[in-house]
Design an enzyme around this catalytic site. Structure first.
Site, mmCIF file in Angstrom:
data_model
loop_
_atom_site.group_PDB
_atom_site.id
_atom_site.type_symbol
_atom_site.label_atom_id
_atom_site.label_comp_id
_atom_site.label_asym_id
_atom_site.label_seq_id
_atom_site.Cartn_x
_atom_site.Cartn_y
_atom_site.Cartn_z
ATOM 1 C CD GLU A 235 -1.198 0.487 3.661
ATOM 2 O OE1 GLU A 235 -1.623 -0.357 4.439
ATOM 3 O OE2 GLU A 235 -1.457 1.703 3.750
ATOM 4 C CB CYS B 210 -2.478 -4.106 6.360
ATOM 5 S SG CYS B 210 -2.089 -2.494 7.030
ATOM 6 C CB THR C 227 1.286 2.914 14.917
ATOM 7 O OG1 THR C 227 0.803 3.946 14.045
ATOM 8 C CG2 THR C 227 0.722 3.120 16.310
ATOM 9 C CB SER D 74 -8.728 1.955 12.498
ATOM 10 O OG SER D 74 -8.148 1.029 11.620
ATOM 11 C CG HIS E 258 -2.706 -6.503 10.251
ATOM 12 N ND1 HIS E 258 -1.475 -6.217 9.708
ATOM 13 C CD2 HIS E 258 -3.300 -5.299 10.458
ATOM 14 C CE1 HIS E 258 -1.347 -4.910 9.577
ATOM 15 N NE2 HIS E 258 -2.444 -4.324 10.029
ATOM 16 C CE LYS F 29 -7.253 -2.447 23.514
ATOM 17 N NZ LYS F 29 -7.536 -1.082 23.030
ATOM 18 C CG ASN G 188 1.270 -1.625 10.761
ATOM 19 O OD1 ASN G 188 1.371 -2.682 10.127
ATOM 20 N ND2 ASN G 188 0.171 -0.894 10.745
ATOM 21 C CB SER H 238 -7.857 0.322 6.944
ATOM 22 O OG SER H 238 -7.424 0.143 8.262
#
Lengths: 476, 476
Positions: free
Chosen positions: B87, B121, B163, B213, B251, B260, B330, B363
């Site tokens: 991307e 991604c 990030t 997101s 990811h 989480k 990332n 995303s």
């Protein structure tokens, strides 16, 4: 793997959408102060479609996908894969496919694989191959694939400007298709070149070296044809020549290059001693038989003579594919499939059992030659129904001719709009047919909102779709 | 179709490259004036790799592909398909794949299908699926596929800047693979949202709504998990729970979201009455059983409790995948495969017969949950050799820690360089290992020239490669 369960995977159904707004090449010639015939004969083009401020590659995709699903009565839940080919970048990360997902989300179907494929005009072919391979793979879930090719080709003022165009094509993919792949005969050629590219990220316009791009195209054509022939011979046990295909469909940046391309295949057949080249032609081509590859790409004389001797075959095997590319212009990823749609439009009643050879080219560069076998299908997935859904004549007739001055003004406006945020469009849909999606506004966060031109009732439903997204985008 | 001829299609070999330049999250926290632990505990990150002015997604791809071919002794002629997921847009039309073709052209192989796949991604996963499907399709010619995931993640100053990250991963695809797809168990979820996107075409930085997101990610995870479970049950005749997989690889935009995510799967298993959730945990989760979906995404309390009760399983099934994402940051398309590489690095001797569940998210949005089965392979295509080629510890140890000031300066320079033409880089390769490609200059036509850091002799050969292209680009 569900071995052997699927046969004749290919295109079950097609639809095409192009903007109803176009400029005549003859008028553009005069407006640009170009010599008479420069665009119409030199490029071989007749007319050029373009998006006004209310249309773009996303709206055209929404329009053509909605239309295909309706006209072939496909439940959106039956789509298991959706792939987009495009080189028109509106967002560098978010795929055009995700905008099209709005149509499927409405029906509760978010289980749709596939994203966008990118390499200049070749992205649609990559998307098509990916969808076909999916149907033949062990991960296929029995549903249809859907391929969308969507592009808006615009160029800075100058010699390349008349080679623009715009369209979106949708193709439904599955087994037992009336248009199936002969997947063993495939010739691919990919290399690293800078013939046409888009490195100026802030501008919609490409950087293009026209002469280099034409040479790259013809070199790629030679290489793909050689590989295609060699695979054909390997699997069929006999030499391939242009007489083994009923039609040749080329990616068409402008028609003149298509004329040169078929002449080039003919010259290849001559060099390969194919019997398709008759005595008279052979004598005329003999003088070029010792040219090196490079010399042969530069020889104007060879170009002229080979076009002349191949002209009768061009008229039969290529001319039927040229209608839409000449009338719409370069549609980038959609160009080759618009050319293919032209063959269906012109010849639908006689295509059964015939072979069509396709040459897909994308600058940068990627290219593949492959072939379709056409056969009877079952309604609604048969050739004559596809021709009737494509409805090419009516769509062409209903267009509105815009003056060159107006066209240039529109492009100026679009230069400012490209990559911009916080604006509303005119929302002028007077030239659009009912059922056409259009851009309403782009908010301060660059979020784009579309609506559908339709009856009162349907318009409300389209509005609520765009409100739902708006609330989703703001809600968290 | 060559029905039934191919089995266990998947990943035969892997390699990873990441820049040797990185910034410590703890130092960045202090530099940014953020509260202590905001990046290290709040995001769960340790270190962040970034490209200096001599590296980019193209150079990293050239480096990792060259390295993979050398280390597994693959003749470039044996590659029949090459697909890139990225991307990071350097050119909006010309695919990254065409730059990588330079490696194959050198060996005379231009017959290589595939282009770039784009959706945030998720592009690498799309490329991987496409390559696998190709091997299982009737158009497969018996050669290997090659997938490259390459990205440089950079953010504007502000809360998202820590990030970032950068890396390129190459994966060789073919039958009888030690890492094979369980292709029937696949759960996909795709919708239209504006959680993270790149509509400002002139800037390398994305527009990101971090809170949205994260919610989109967790909603997509739930939806994919539901579909994955339902397919597993359909084909295996029994309920799936997290106890049926040995590792879960997510990811990883930042590690906290991975924590989480696993807790969310655990909560799903609780809601599905799975026996993997023990009495004690069930009692603690009961208070959340009546939350609506939306409420459950917003509940901090649920987040805390579910992470706490799933922690012992997280340590076993997820923690081994977190090394590289925590150390590099990332890597967009490469992130999930870097996490997978971390499992191989940490557990290579015990993976035979095990199942690894993968969750890929991009995303916009696209997401899929799928699974790998690991088995013995034949050298060089076996897990322990892959671990040794990945060489993770040494690559991490050899990195150079750069000060936050220096990092910020580099990003400022790169802001000016993005989309620019007519400049030379410093050509400072002192921090690069031999064999690493680097950017030399971008000419006045935006053409990019790369060279390879190596011995005198090899450096000359790399130079002549770039000269050849230069002459091709100018020659016609």
């Amino acid at each position: 793997m569900d071995s052997g369960k699927v046969n004749d995977v290919g295109i079950l159904a097609m639809d095409i959408y192009f903007p109803p707004t176009c400029v005549q090449q003859e008028a553009l010639e005069a407006h640009d102060g170009a010599s008479k015939g420069k665009y119409t004969i030199g490029l071989g083009q007749e007319c050029m479609a373009f998006c006004t401020e209310v249309e773009d590659v996303i709206s055209m995709s929404l329009t053509v996908v909605t239309s295909l699903l309706e006209k072939y009565q496909i439940d959106p839940k039956q789509i298991g894969r959706l792939e987009v080919g495009s080189e028109t970048v509106i967002d560098k990360s978010k795929s055009i496919k995700t905008w099209i997902m709005q149509i499927f989300e409405e029906s509760g179907n978010t289980d749709v694989e596939g994203v966008d494929s990118t390499n200049a005009c070749y992205g649609g072919t990559a998307a098509l191959f990916n969808c076909v391979n999916w149907v033949e793979s062990s991960s296929w879930d029995g549903r249809y694939g859907l391929v969308v090719c969507t592009d808006s080709a615009v160029y800075a003022e100058g010699p390349a400007r008349p080679t623009g165009g715009a369209a979106a094509i949708a193709m439904l993919i599955g087994p037992n298709a009336p248009i199936s792949f002969e997947s063993k005969f495939r010739g691919t050629h990919m290399t690293h070149v800078y013939d046409f590219y888009k490195p100026n990220l802030a501008s919609e316009y490409p950087v293009v070296d026209g002469k280099l791009s034409q040479t790259c195209y013809l070199m790629a054509l030679d290489s793909c044809y050689k590989r295609f022939c060699s695979k054909f011979e390997k699997f069929e046990g006999k030499q391939f020549s242009i007489s083994d295909a009923d039609y040749f469909v080329f990616h068409s940046p402008y028609n003149k290059l298509v004329q040169k391309s078929f002449a080039r295949l003919y010259f290849n057949d001559y060099l390969r001693n194919s019997s398709v080249v008759e005595k008279d032609a052979r004598e005329k081509l003999e003088q070029f038989s010792n040219l090196t590859g490079d010399e042969s790409y530069q020889s104007r004389e060879l170009e002229k003579v080979s076009q002349q001797v191949s002209k009768p075959l061009y008229d039969v095997k290529v001319q039927p594919s040229t209608l839409l590319p000449k009338q719409i212009g370069n549609m980038y990823t959609a160009s080759i499939y618009a050319a293919f749609a032209s063959v269906i439009h012109n010849k639908y009643s006689t295509l059964m059992g015939q072979r069509i050879v396709m040459f897909s080219y994308g600058s940068g560069l990627s290219s593949t030659m492959f072939s379709f076998k056409l056969q009877d299908g079952q309604h609604p997935f048969n050739i004559s129904n596809i021709a009737s859904v494509l409805n090419v004549s009516e769509k062409l007739e209903k267009r509105h001719v815009i003056s060159p001055e107006n066209f240039v003004e529109t492009l100026k406006l679009m230069e400012h709009r490209y990559g911009a945020k916080g604006f509303e469009t005119s929302k002028d849909t007077s030239l659009l047919s009912p059922g056409t999606f259009y851009l309403v506004n782009v908010d301060s966060m660059y979020r784009r909102y579309y609506a559908k031109k339709d009856t009162e009732e349907e318009a409300t439903s389209a509005k609520s779709l765009s409100c739902k997204n708006s609330s989703l985008a703001n809600g968290h």
